[in-house]
Design a protein around this motif. Structure first.
Motif, mmCIF file in Angstrom:
data_model
loop_
_atom_site.group_PDB
_atom_site.id
_atom_site.type_symbol
_atom_site.label_atom_id
_atom_site.label_comp_id
_atom_site.label_asym_id
_atom_site.label_seq_id
_atom_site.Cartn_x
_atom_site.Cartn_y
_atom_site.Cartn_z
ATOM 1 N N GLY A 297 34.247 43.484 16.647
ATOM 2 C CA GLY A 297 34.223 42.072 16.271
ATOM 3 C C GLY A 297 32.860 41.518 16.623
ATOM 4 O O GLY A 297 31.848 42.177 16.399
ATOM 5 N N ASN A 298 32.835 40.321 17.207
ATOM 6 C CA ASN A 298 31.559 39.705 17.541
ATOM 7 C C ASN A 298 31.174 40.002 18.997
ATOM 8 O O ASN A 298 31.867 39.596 19.926
ATOM 9 C CB ASN A 298 31.621 38.196 17.284
ATOM 10 N N THR A 299 30.053 40.693 19.175
ATOM 11 C CA THR A 299 29.629 41.122 20.509
ATOM 12 C C THR A 299 29.280 39.940 21.414
ATOM 13 O O THR A 299 29.522 39.984 22.624
ATOM 14 C CB THR A 299 28.417 42.070 20.399
ATOM 15 N N PHE A 300 28.709 38.889 20.838
ATOM 16 C CA PHE A 300 28.362 37.706 21.645
ATOM 17 C C PHE A 300 29.624 37.073 22.239
ATOM 18 O O PHE A 300 29.650 36.692 23.410
ATOM 19 C CB PHE A 300 27.600 36.674 20.800
ATOM 20 N N LEU A 301 30.655 36.965 21.413
ATOM 21 C CA LEU A 301 31.924 36.390 21.860
ATOM 22 C C LEU A 301 32.550 37.283 22.941
ATOM 23 O O LEU A 301 33.051 36.789 23.958
ATOM 24 C CB LEU A 301 32.841 36.291 20.635
#
Lengths: 230, 230
Positions: B89-93
């Motif tokens: 998914g989103n690595t930052f999240l």
């Protein structure tokens, strides 16, 4: 304000800034020298080499280019300048450098006072509310993702439609922007290569040969054409 | 250690985790329950729905899946668990959530003690030294880019070769990683879809059907094949 935020500096197969030439003559009318901000360093190019590339175009329209890195006191250089151009490259590097040297808001205030500004790619990202819709790799850690907010939305430069022939499971650009909207209440302008945002005073339009894709919280994405107000 | 860091969860046209089935039976041998970390939320999917997707695969190999979000005390849940899986998914999240809840290093220490770990895509990025070679959009601002360093290098999942037919001027993946190397003295493993990193004890190898592209500071990128040690 008097600004252009372009998706890209260079069209596929074209020369640097060539497709924007007529627009840039208008943007910088009456101005014979601009400051170039080279901090995004595409491919790790040196500040001097990058400034030379900008200069090679601007001399064709009789404008002198000085790299911001050449100045001892960069805040003063920004305050004294007549106009600006921020080139593309890595947005994280650009934003980190502008925040570390406390230049982001100095630049913003000068542009808001009416001095012409051109941004390409990463240089356009910093014209948005924040850099959270960049395509770039987070190669450095900026002290903040906040940007100049020269327009009341975010920009996704080099906006790219899904390629139905690509046998790849990485996220599409549209999926990425929709993920952004789950976390942020901010409109995103998906700016295809060939397009740019033009702001003159309070009037903001999208220009260029392609349609532009708009992403808003709670709505399906939609397309607007050349000359549409944002 | 006993870990798998995979480029992707799903091959083009394939079913979720299907191509890794035999490897996962080995990885989780003797284990009947794992904790799933759903924080990367691909496309903004809910934690419950994402955990259900993981569960739909793991029930085919007789392993029960519990979502980390289901626990009141997540640190304790990690300490008590037998094994882990972090989805893509989103690595930052993902990284923001793990740091905000102070779970990144709790997870690291448990994995370093020998508990099996599977990461896919964003879940593989957090197995590297930091998340500075993710492909994801920075939709949220994590308190740090540092990750678990289960391997002594960084990973670029979904590694993609340049498409010579694409009439687009956005940076190629290789250009982005080379920009990373101008700012960081860290090796990067460009992991194509279909490949994964396997660490058993101190032995780290690359596995899967594709060649793997290695980027090192000061060297030209080069390719290694299945079974090569890293």
């Amino acid at each position: 304000m008097n600004i252009i935020l372009a998706s890209t500096s260079t069209l596929f197969g074209g020369e640097y800034l060539e497709y924007l030439k007529e627009e840039l003559i208008q943007l910088y009318k009456g101005i014979d020298e601009i400051i170039f901000i080279p901090f995004a360093r595409p491919g790790g190019i040196s500040y001097d080499d990058y400034t030379a590339i900008a200069n090679s175009f601007f001399k064709t329209i009789n404008i002198k280019v000085k790299g911001l890195h050449e100045f001892e006191n960069k805040k003063e250089a920004i305050d004294n300048a007549k106009a600006y151009f921020t080139g593309g490259g890595n947005t994280f590097l650009l934003v980190k450098t502008l925040h570390d040297e406390e230049l982001m808001y100095v630049l913003k205030h000068n542009i808001e006072s009416g001095k012409p500004y051109l941004g390409c790619s990463a240089g356009s990202n910093i014209g948005g509310r924040n850099m959270k819709t960049t395509n770039d790799m987070p190669i450095v850690y900026p002290s903040s993702f906040d940007c100049m907010e020269l327009v009341p939305f975010n920009i996704n430069p080099h906006y790219l439609d899904q390629n139905p022939n690509l046998k790849h499971n990485g996220e599409t650009r549209e999926t990425r922007i929709k993920e952004f909207l789950t976390q942020n209440d901010i409109k995103v302008v998906g700016l295809r290569e060939g397009n740019w945002i033009r702001r003159v005073g309070n009037r903001i339009t999208v220009e260029g040969s392609e349609w532009t894709r708009i992403f808003e919280p709670g709505n399906e994405p939609y397309e607007i054409n050349e000359g549409s107000e944002l």
